[in-house]
Design a protein around this motif. Structure first.
Motif, short mmCIF file in Angstrom:
data_model
loop_
_atom_site.label_atom_id
_atom_site.label_comp_id
_atom_site.label_asym_id
_atom_site.label_seq_id
_atom_site.Cartn_x
_atom_site.Cartn_y
_atom_site.Cartn_z
N PRO A 53 21.83 22.64 -18.90
CA PRO A 53 22.88 21.99 -19.69
C PRO A 53 23.54 22.90 -20.72
CG PRO A 53 20.82 20.74 -19.77
CD PRO A 53 20.51 22.09 -19.21
N ASP A 56 26.24 27.43 -19.95
CA ASP A 56 27.69 27.63 -19.91
C ASP A 56 28.22 27.87 -21.33
OD1 ASP A 56 30.29 27.64 -19.15
OD2 ASP A 56 30.41 25.50 -18.71
N THR A 60 29.80 31.36 -23.16
CA THR A 60 31.14 31.35 -23.79
C THR A 60 31.20 32.30 -24.97
OG1 THR A 60 31.35 29.06 -23.07
CG2 THR A 60 32.91 29.82 -24.70
N TYR A 314 28.88 20.73 -32.67
CA TYR A 314 28.62 20.02 -31.42
C TYR A 314 27.71 20.79 -30.49
CZ TYR A 314 32.87 22.27 -29.37
OH TYR A 314 33.82 23.14 -28.92
N PHE A 322 19.40 17.43 -25.62
CA PHE A 322 18.47 17.90 -24.58
C PHE A 322 17.17 18.45 -25.17
CE2 PHE A 322 22.74 18.18 -22.77
CZ PHE A 322 22.57 17.34 -21.70
N ALA B 61 31.58 19.45 -10.96
CA ALA B 61 30.59 20.44 -11.42
C ALA B 61 30.63 21.69 -10.56
CB ALA B 61 29.19 19.83 -11.40
N PHE B 106 34.57 26.31 -25.60
CA PHE B 106 33.35 25.76 -26.19
C PHE B 106 33.31 24.25 -26.03
CE2 PHE B 106 32.94 29.75 -28.77
CZ PHE B 106 31.67 30.07 -28.35
N LEU B 107 34.47 23.63 -26.20
CA LEU B 107 34.55 22.18 -26.06
C LEU B 107 34.15 21.75 -24.65
CD1 LEU B 107 35.58 19.86 -27.97
CD2 LEU B 107 37.71 19.94 -26.69
N ALA B 109 32.48 23.51 -22.36
CA ALA B 109 31.09 23.86 -22.02
C ALA B 109 30.11 22.92 -22.71
CB ALA B 109 30.80 25.30 -22.41
N GLY B 110 30.33 22.68 -24.00
CA GLY B 110 29.40 21.85 -24.77
C GLY B 110 29.31 20.43 -24.21
N PHE B 111 30.47 19.83 -23.96
CA PHE B 111 30.45 18.44 -23.52
C PHE B 111 30.20 18.30 -22.02
CE2 PHE B 111 32.41 17.97 -27.67
CZ PHE B 111 31.73 16.87 -28.14
N LEU B 112 30.46 19.38 -21.26
CA LEU B 112 30.15 19.32 -19.83
C LEU B 112 28.64 19.14 -19.63
CD1 LEU B 112 31.27 19.51 -16.94
CD2 LEU B 112 30.64 21.92 -16.98
N GLY B 113 27.85 19.85 -20.43
CA GLY B 113 26.40 19.69 -20.35
C GLY B 113 26.00 18.23 -20.53
N VAL B 114 26.59 17.60 -21.54
CA VAL B 114 26.28 16.20 -21.81
C VAL B 114 26.80 15.30 -20.69
CG1 VAL B 114 26.62 14.29 -23.43
CG2 VAL B 114 26.29 16.61 -24.29
N LEU B 116 27.24 16.12 -17.49
CA LEU B 116 26.49 16.31 -16.24
C LEU B 116 25.05 15.83 -16.36
CD1 LEU B 116 27.55 19.86 -15.01
CD2 LEU B 116 28.45 17.65 -14.33
N PHE B 117 24.43 16.11 -17.49
CA PHE B 117 22.98 15.87 -17.60
C PHE B 117 22.62 14.79 -18.61
CE2 PHE B 117 23.79 20.24 -16.40
CZ PHE B 117 22.98 20.41 -15.30
N GLY B 118 23.63 14.26 -19.29
CA GLY B 118 23.32 13.40 -20.43
C GLY B 118 23.15 11.94 -20.10
N LYS B 121 20.48 9.85 -21.58
CA LYS B 121 20.03 10.50 -22.82
C LYS B 121 20.94 10.12 -23.99
CE LYS B 121 17.94 14.78 -20.98
NZ LYS B 121 16.53 14.41 -21.07
N VAL B 122 22.18 9.78 -23.66
CA VAL B 122 23.11 9.36 -24.71
C VAL B 122 23.66 7.98 -24.34
CG1 VAL B 122 23.81 11.69 -25.40
CG2 VAL B 122 25.05 10.53 -23.57
N VAL B 126 29.10 7.35 -25.66
CA VAL B 126 29.07 8.78 -25.97
C VAL B 126 29.30 9.59 -24.69
CG1 VAL B 126 27.66 10.69 -26.88
CG2 VAL B 126 27.54 8.43 -27.93
#
Lengths: 332, 468
Positions: A53, A56, A60, A314, A322, B61, B106-107, B109-114, B116-118, B121-122, B126
């Motif tokens: 997760p 990526d 960056t 964020y 995670f 993805a 960054f936006l 990448a950061g939120f893609l993790g959430v 795809l995998f979140g 968890k959230v 969210v």
């Protein structure tokens, strides 16, 4: 006359970006390097899931490093990248293969072992090239009139190869201590068992480079041995961190080995900067020489000062989401 | 043969950009679609939306992964192959690319993790927010990169001092004359790409009778979207063309393979532009139509390629045919969108097998159109890199030798071939195995294989829950 020295602030920002990249992508590249040595396929699943997760976002920082250098110190960008031309290609090829392995490995069945290979060979290649970059940086570049004039293979020397190997050991150590933090049971036990060995390899690597560097570069020799300076506190602190890694692994502490490894990387990094300061493209281009126009530095800085804290916010939140131990099952 | 580093660098950059470009245009559209599906599920609670979202996130993805890895290469190419260009333009380009990284990458990448995998968890809200942030990130990214590209096409807000560009006005440099047209054209292209791919895949699922309820919804949505966007794109494209005529007349002359500046210029349907002879062979055209389209007047004067010396003319053949490929795809898209509207009467849209097969084939058309348009705009400004200010030959890295560029070019082609082939293979597999949530039930045409892969368990479980 400037009230604030913009260039100095930019040196700090870029310096911060680089170390962020090294420690963040460092541990996920390290996980890739350790991949073939993991006890079983289930352990590999755990390891990959622990970074899937966030890798990526980690990577960056590398692009920020490239773009930020172009914005603030274009001369660095336009001299060092051509100087490392072939090495940069190899690094990118490594990053490409390990990057797609994240998606494809979980989609593959019979061919999964190929993606395991792509993941660890890619990670290893990218890491090795990054070590070579550090080595080449210490070694210096042939520049005339702000243009690189050296040969296509100047970056490849015994010294830079050794630096590359040391980098592999270093990232592997980050990966091992990260795995201790994120796993449990047999995977964690395995990570505990390899950490001291990796630590010894890293210490030998750092030691040899520290002894070798003064012979490669007169400027560095002068800086460290010319007269006793306060800089010596940096390697001392790095060694202290190494000792802490050793102790915390022996105590089976879960978080401390990783934190101490981060500390060791940060102090070594500061030591490297101290060796070269204020030269940005060794041997003779300084921070000020390499800087872009002040209005450009200022224009971007306004954004950086407001946006980077949000990014860090964020990013931290995403790590928080995670948090905790990772298990092998369950991919999206 | 002497290896020319400039030509090879152009081929290398062109190859890398073309390869990279097809992924963002797809993911920009798809990210918005995924966010929309999440939003619809959040609002209505209809599980069909959730099944669609879960499936399209998987596709997203894989494609996003390929886009990211090929994108990293781009940032470094400026320095490795075009160091003089980077050096000269760094005062503008550096901040633009850096802003792209800090506000968009960054936006994403950061939120893609959430995203795809979140799941689990959230909270659901969210998770929706993460989907929206990824979609927003793709648009912010497009903004910066198109602002930068537009500046290279129609430079403004800078002055050249001692071989380096200095920004005199950030607003003028960021919002240049061609930027609004370029941004609108690309944004629409992204939605058309996403729309036709989703339509094509939904059509295929309907053909084999898989999760009919959800895929009818998906297809219907897409066809309405395409019905609006395909014709709008034609208007925006026309406006973009007029803007190009004003600022880059040579590019338009190459698009039309028009050598002499004159009035009553025909629209060429077929031609074989010969740059050496400075004329066309095998010309077939409709009289005065190019004048009419470009100047909105049959007697309008259209500039010709001979306004500039041959060495300042772009590769005419490539520009001419790329433009025709793009327009042909656009016309085809409009036709299909209207055919879809006509078939809606009596629900034939979901049952006409010929049309559904056609939609499958149409999935490829937006990619051809995007690449065609990309070739037109990029090779059309040749030999300029910064239009009218810096040529490609001035921009290349001085220390490069031809063999270095050739070696890495072959390397990139090899690496990307592996990425593309395996990526296509896994995408096909995701599509084949996807949308199984509703199945297997009493549909006549069932998939031949049962679902077995462990990695799709999440979806299968979800499906079972919904059916119970």
């Amino acid at each position: 006359m400037e009230l604030i020295n913009l260039t100095m602030i930019w040196a700090l920002i870029i310096g911060f970006g680089v170390i962020m990249y090294v420690i963040m992508d460092g541990f996920d590249l390290g996980v890739g390097i350790l991949f073939p040595f993991a006890p079983d396929e289930e352990a590999r699943d755990v390891m990959m899931n622990s970074v899937a997760p966030v890798w990526d976002g980690n990577e960056t920082w590398l692009i920020l490093g490239g773009a930020g250098l172009l914005a603030a110190f274009p001369l660095v960008y336009t001299i060092i990248l051509p100087a490392l031309y072939l090495g940069v290609f190899l690094m990118l090829a490594g990053l490409i293969f390990r990057g797609i392995a994240f998606e494809f490995r979980f989609k593959a069945r019979r061919n999964r072992h190929w993606w395991n290979r792509a993941f660890y060979l890619g990670s290893m290649l990218a890491t090795f090239c990054q070590g070579v970059v550090v080595g080449a940086y210490i070694q210096g570049f042939q520049v005339e009139n702000n243009v690189y004039v050296g040969g296509p293979f100047d970056w490849l020397s015994p010294f830079t190869v050794f630096a590359g190997l040391t980098m592999i050991a270093g990232y592997a150590l980050l990966g091992a201590t990260w795995t201790i933090l994120k796993s449990e049971g047999s995977v964690q036990q395995w990570a505990y068992s390899i950490t001291p060995k990796l630590l010894i390899a890293v210490l030998i690597g750092f030691g040899v480079i520290s002894l070798w560097t003064p012979f490669v570069d007169e400027y560095v020799r002068e800086r460290w041995f010319g007269h006793l300076t306060v800089f010596w506190v940096l390697p001392a602190l790095a060694l202290l961190c190494a000792w802490q890694i050793w102790r915390s692994v022996a105590n089976r502490s879960e978080g401390q080995p990783f934190v101490a490894t981060l500390g060791m990387f940060i102090f070594t990094y500061l030591g490297l900067i101290a060796s070269k300061w204020p030269y940005l493209v060794p041997p003779d281009i300084t921070l000020q020489d390499a800087a872009s126009a002040p209005e450009s530095q200022l224009f971007l800085m306004l954004g950086v000062l407001f946006v980077i804290p949000v990014v860090l916010g964020y990013t931290a939140w995403s790590y928080w989401v995670f948090r905790g131990k990772v298990r092998g099952d369950g991919y999206h | 043969m002497e290896l020319d580093p400039v030509l090879l660098s152009r081929i290398q950059f062109g190859f890398v950009v073309s390869f990279h470009a097809i992924f963002p245009v797809f993911t920009i559209g798809l990210a918005s679609y995924v966010a929309l599906l999440h939003g619809l599920f959040y609002k209505t609670g209809n599980p069909a939306w959730e099944r669609l979202a879960a499936f399209w996130i998987k596709v997203f993805a894989v494609v996003f992964g390929m886009g990211v890895v090929s994108g990293i290469v781009m940032a470094f190419q400026f320095g490795t192959n075009w160091s003089n260009f980077s050096q000269a333009t760094s005062n503008f380009l550096g901040p633009m690319l850096s802003y792209e990284v800090i506000t968009a990458f960054f936006l994403e990448a950061g939120f893609l993790g959430v995203l795809l995998f979140g799941r689990g968890k959230v909270p659901e809200g969210v998770h929706l927010f993460a989907a929206i942030m990824v979609a927003v990130g793709t648009f912010i990214s497009a903004f910066w990169i198109l602002a930068t590209n537009s500046w290279m096409q129609t430079p403004a807000g800078v002055e050249l001092l001692d071989g380096r560009f200095h920004v005199t006005s950030w607003v003028e440099a960021m919002f240049t004359a061609s930027f609004p047209y370029r941004f609108a054209h690309m944004a629409l292209a992204s939605f058309l790409t996403g729309g036709f791919v989703v339509a094509g895949v939904s059509a295929w699922y309907l053909l084999i009778g898989r999760d009919v309820e959800a895929n009818r919804k998906a297809l219907s949505m897409c066809m309405w979207l395409l019905l609006v966007l395909a014709p709008v794109q034609a208007f925006v494209g026309d406006a973009h063309g007029l803007n190009t005529l004003e600022h880059q007349p040579t590019k338009v002359a190459a698009m039309e393979a028009n050598w002499e500046t004159s009035s009553n210029v025909p629209l060429l349907l077929f031609a074989w532009p010969d740059k050496d002879a400075q004329e066309n062979r095998f010309e077939i055209g409709i009289p005065s139509l190019a004048s009419l389209i470009l100047t909105h007047d049959v007697d309008g004067v259209v500039p010709g390629l001979k306004e500039v010396p041959p060495e300042e003319q772009p590769p005419v053949w490539l520009v001419f045919w790329s433009f025709r490929a793009m327009v042909a795809m656009g016309v085809l898209m409009i036709f299909v969108a209207f055919a879809g509207l006509w078939l809606r009467r009596g629900g034939r849209l979901y049952q006409n097998r010929c049309f559904l097969q056609l939609l499958r084939l149409m999935s490829i058309t937006p990619f051809i159109a995007v690449l065609g348009g990309w070739f037109v705009t990029e090779t059309g400004r040749s030999p300029w890199l910064v239009y009218g200010m810096m040529t490609q030959a001035e921009a290349v890295t001085p220390s490069l030798s031809g063999w270095m560029v050739l070696a890495t070019l072959i390397g990139y082609i090899a690496v990307y071939a592996v990425v593309f082939l395996t990526g296509s293979y896994y995408l096909t597999r995701v599509v084949r195995e996807g949308m199984l949530a509703e199945a297997p039930h009493d549909e006549v045409e069932r998939p031949t294989r049962p679902l077995s892969a462990a990695h799709t368990s999440l979806e299968a479980d979800a499906g079972r829950t919904f059916r119970s």
